[in-house]
Design a protein around this motif. Structure first.
Motif, mmCIF file in Angstrom:
data_model
loop_
_atom_site.group_PDB
_atom_site.id
_atom_site.type_symbol
_atom_site.label_atom_id
_atom_site.label_comp_id
_atom_site.label_asym_id
_atom_site.label_seq_id
_atom_site.Cartn_x
_atom_site.Cartn_y
_atom_site.Cartn_z
ATOM 1 N N GLY A 1 0.802 -1.219 0.000
ATOM 2 C CA GLY A 1 0.000 0.000 0.000
ATOM 3 C C GLY A 1 0.834 1.268 0.000
ATOM 4 O O GLY A 1 0.525 2.210 -0.729
ATOM 5 N N ARG A 2 1.877 1.285 0.820
ATOM 6 C CA ARG A 2 2.651 2.532 0.885
ATOM 7 C C ARG A 2 3.387 2.804 -0.421
ATOM 8 O O ARG A 2 3.448 3.942 -0.880
ATOM 9 N N GLU A 3 3.913 1.748 -1.052
ATOM 10 C CA GLU A 3 4.559 1.938 -2.359
ATOM 11 C C GLU A 3 3.523 2.444 -3.370
ATOM 12 O O GLU A 3 3.785 3.358 -4.157
ATOM 13 N N ILE B 1 0.087 -2.110 11.096
ATOM 14 C CA ILE B 1 1.448 -2.633 10.874
ATOM 15 C C ILE B 1 2.484 -1.860 11.699
ATOM 16 O O ILE B 1 2.175 -0.813 12.265
ATOM 17 N N CYS B 2 3.682 -2.407 11.729
ATOM 18 C CA CYS B 2 4.839 -1.759 12.365
ATOM 19 C C CYS B 2 4.696 -1.615 13.880
ATOM 20 O O CYS B 2 5.249 -0.682 14.468
ATOM 21 N N THR B 3 3.948 -2.500 14.527
ATOM 22 C CA THR B 3 3.802 -2.359 15.975
ATOM 23 C C THR B 3 4.836 -3.190 16.724
ATOM 24 O O THR B 3 5.012 -3.015 17.925
ATOM 25 N N GLY B 4 5.538 -4.086 16.031
ATOM 26 C CA GLY B 4 6.542 -4.910 16.716
ATOM 27 C C GLY B 4 7.961 -4.476 16.407
ATOM 28 O O GLY B 4 8.905 -4.860 17.088
ATOM 29 N N GLU B 5 8.122 -3.648 15.393
ATOM 30 C CA GLU B 5 9.451 -3.299 14.913
ATOM 31 C C GLU B 5 10.080 -2.148 15.693
ATOM 32 O O GLU B 5 9.392 -1.248 16.146
ATOM 33 N N GLU B 6 11.387 -2.173 15.799
ATOM 34 C CA GLU B 6 12.135 -1.029 16.336
ATOM 35 C C GLU B 6 12.094 0.085 15.285
ATOM 36 O O GLU B 6 11.966 -0.180 14.090
ATOM 37 N N GLN C 1 14.413 -0.439 12.447
ATOM 38 C CA GLN C 1 13.941 -1.464 11.496
ATOM 39 C C GLN C 1 12.945 -0.872 10.518
ATOM 40 O O GLN C 1 12.989 -1.140 9.321
ATOM 41 N N CYS C 2 12.019 -0.070 11.027
ATOM 42 C CA CYS C 2 11.023 0.556 10.154
ATOM 43 C C CYS C 2 11.703 1.468 9.142
ATOM 44 O O CYS C 2 11.355 1.492 7.973
ATOM 45 N N LYS C 3 12.670 2.230 9.627
ATOM 46 C CA LYS C 3 13.366 3.153 8.726
ATOM 47 C C LYS C 3 14.055 2.369 7.611
ATOM 48 O O LYS C 3 13.955 2.713 6.431
ATOM 49 N N ASN C 4 14.769 1.289 7.974
ATOM 50 C CA ASN C 4 15.457 0.479 6.962
ATOM 51 C C ASN C 4 14.467 -0.162 6.008
ATOM 52 O O ASN C 4 14.690 -0.201 4.798
ATOM 53 N N CYS C 5 13.384 -0.640 6.577
ATOM 54 C CA CYS C 5 12.358 -1.286 5.758
ATOM 55 C C CYS C 5 11.824 -0.303 4.723
ATOM 56 O O CYS C 5 11.727 -0.601 3.537
ATOM 57 N N LEU C 6 11.519 0.909 5.191
ATOM 58 C CA LEU C 6 10.972 1.907 4.263
ATOM 59 C C LEU C 6 12.002 2.315 3.217
ATOM 60 O O LEU C 6 11.667 2.543 2.051
HETATM 61 FE FE1 FES Z 1 7.795 -0.619 9.751
HETATM 62 FE FE2 FES Z 1 8.316 -1.845 7.365
HETATM 63 S S1 FES Z 1 8.407 -2.654 9.397
HETATM 64 S S2 FES Z 1 7.990 0.238 7.784
#
Ligand code: FES
Ligand code: 5AD
Length: 346
Positions: free
Chosen positions: A281-283, A313-318, A321-326
């Motif tokens: 969705g974000r992409e 989403i993103c409730t378990g990630e540091e 991690q979210c920044k790298n994922c994005l």
């Molecule tokens: Fe949070 Fe992907 S895990 S942006």
């Protein structure tokens, strides 16, 4: 569907309410593709390939309001309430700054704990420590005087979704103590005080129609918000709207394209809600014309509790991690995350 409004919109003309309505009810994948292409051109002219990031800090899930769609509404006795201390908020900023965030968004329910005094202290600490950063507030309805004090303390931006520009629709989404007129008063006050102002709405909220959406578009055309947050409605199991249908990712993306075309400089987030109902969705939002992402910077220990809707989403990630994922997700579509405040270019 007449393709007349599409061409008129793409050529930069303002549409009538009826034309906006037919643009929405005449949705087709082909129309969506055409509008996305135009939206991307306009975005590129102004912002290039940069995607701006805002570190979102969810400071409290206490809320005095009872909006029918929202998981942290006051009647939800199952919500596990929390609020962050000034120290915890500053720690989130410290971490965010190291990760390259230059905007911090303090978002929360309408929690009486955060008086002007408390917030002024927090804003001044953040701006003192990180003068190169923007502070965005998203704390609901307050008085003119309160907004003014927070602005004078250094807050730069304020996000307050209008939720719907149709008064009757507004009244179906909110209890009677909340009023459409006060919502609009707040947005006007914020603008007058000098904030960069964000409005926005949910796509597919109960009772929404092409007609109410046409009013949202007209409102955006006239108000020219600096930011506009739109994401699909996603039901929350402990609300009166638990069994309502969720919004559509395609219609959300279509509206993102239309809003980009209506007001090309607008800062448009591709929201977490969009990423929740569609794994890409974000992409897809960015490829439809959005240019902002708001990764979560809240402490992991509270993330699951800030549950406005189910399956967020993103409730378990540091945060890292979210920044790298994005970063990876954006690279996969040829975009890069910008390290700057990301002010509107108008
Ligand atoms: Fe949070 Fe992907 S895990 S942006
Ligand atoms: N689904 C999607 N978005 C929601 N919001 C609140 N509840 C939901 C829901 N169930 C949005 C509202 C609010 C913003 C902070 O989150 O538009 O303004």
């Amino acid at each position: 569907m007449s393709d007349f409004p599409i061409k008129k919109l793409m050529d930069g003309g303002a549409l009538s309410l009826e034309e906006y309505e037919s643009l929405i009810s005449g949705y087709s994948d082909e129309a969506a593709e055409l509008l996305a292409k135009r939206a991307l051109e306009l975005k590129k002219e102004i912002y290039g390939d940069a995607v701006f990031v805002r570190g979102l800090i969810e400071i409290s899930n206490y809320c005095k309001n009872d909006c029918l769609y929202c998981g942290i509404r006051r009647s939800n006795k199952n919500a596990d309430r929390y609020r962050l201390s000034e120290e915890q908020i500053i720690e989130c900023c410290d971490e965010g700054y190291k990760l390259g965030f230059r905007t911090f968004v303090l978002q929360g329910g309408e929690d009486a704990y955060y008086t002007d005094e408390v917030l002024i202290g927090i804003i001044k600490t953040i701006k003192g420590k990180y003068p190169d950063c923007a502070v965005t507030l998203s704390l609901g309805e307050r008085s003119y005087e309160s907004y003014k004090r927070l602005f004078d303390a250094g807050a730069d931006r304020y996000l307050l979704r209008h939720e719907t520009a149709d008064k009757e629709h507004y009244e179906k989404l909110h209890p009677s103590e909340l009023s459409f007129d006060n919502r609009m008063r707040c947005l006007k006050d914020l603008r007058k005080i000098g904030y960069q102002v964000g409005c926005g709405f949910m796509v597919g909220s109960p009772y929404q129609t092409p007609k109410t959406l046409a009013k949202d578009l007209k409102f955006i055309e006239e108000f020219k918000p600096d930011m506009c947050g739109i994401g699909p409605f996603v039901p929350h199991h402990d609300t009166p709207f638990a069994h309502e249908k969720q919004g559509s990712a395609k219609l959300t993306c279509y509206l993102l394209s239309i809003i980009r075309i209506i007001y090309p400089p607008v800062l448009l987030p591709s929201t977490t809600a969009l990423g929740t109902i569609d794994p890409y969705g974000r992409e897809k939002g960015i490829l439809a014309g959005a240019n902002v992402l708001m990764p979560n910077l809240s402490p992991v220990s509270v993330r699951k509790k800030y549950e406005l809707y189910d399956n967020k989403i993103c409730t378990g990630e540091e945060s890292a991690q979210c920044k790298n994922c994005l970063e990876q997700r954006m690279l996969s579509i040829g975009c890069k995350l910008a390290v700057d405040r990301g002010d509107i270019k108008k």
